[in-house]
Scaffold this motif. Sequence first.
Motif, short mmCIF file in Angstrom:
data_model
loop_
_atom_site.label_atom_id
_atom_site.label_comp_id
_atom_site.label_asym_id
_atom_site.label_seq_id
_atom_site.Cartn_x
_atom_site.Cartn_y
_atom_site.Cartn_z
N LYS A 114 2.61 -3.60 -8.30
CA LYS A 114 1.61 -3.26 -7.22
C LYS A 114 2.33 -3.22 -5.95
CE LYS A 114 -3.01 -4.80 -5.29
NZ LYS A 114 -3.96 -5.80 -5.44
N GLU A 123 1.73 -3.32 -2.73
CA GLU A 123 1.62 -4.15 -1.73
C GLU A 123 2.42 -5.38 -2.03
OE1 GLU A 123 -0.78 -2.62 -3.55
OE2 GLU A 123 -1.83 -1.36 -2.16
N PRO A 131 9.74 -2.41 -10.31
CA PRO A 131 8.46 -3.28 -10.69
C PRO A 131 8.87 -4.02 -11.79
CG PRO A 131 8.37 -0.63 -11.34
CD PRO A 131 9.59 -0.91 -10.69
N SER A 182 -0.35 -11.78 -12.07
CA SER A 182 -0.25 -10.62 -13.06
C SER A 182 0.50 -10.61 -14.23
CB SER A 182 0.32 -9.37 -11.99
OG SER A 182 1.70 -9.68 -11.83
#
Length: 94
Positions: A22, A24, A41, A84
């Motif tokens: 993500k 952000e 990521p 996550s």
Amino acid sequence: MVHRPARAGLELRTTELLIFGKPEGGTRLVQDKQTACIDLPVKALAWQDAVGVTWVTCNDASWLAARHGLGPESQAGVAALEVSTVAASADRHS
């Protein structure tokens, strides 16, 4: 690009690299320490062991924070990473 071991005459049990993230959250970590980019990521590895059990393995978010010396300004991003990756834990298998 998909790596195909059979083309090279090699065998490999089922192995899949999962990539998710993500912007952000990850961007905040990179703003703190640009070296965090090497681990973003977030990646998880789904793999099958010799007896056919499937495992999911990923790096712990607190390990990533320590590896890159992330400061207090990254705490929220590290916490979001932790949430996550809960489902992609090395302690879980099927």
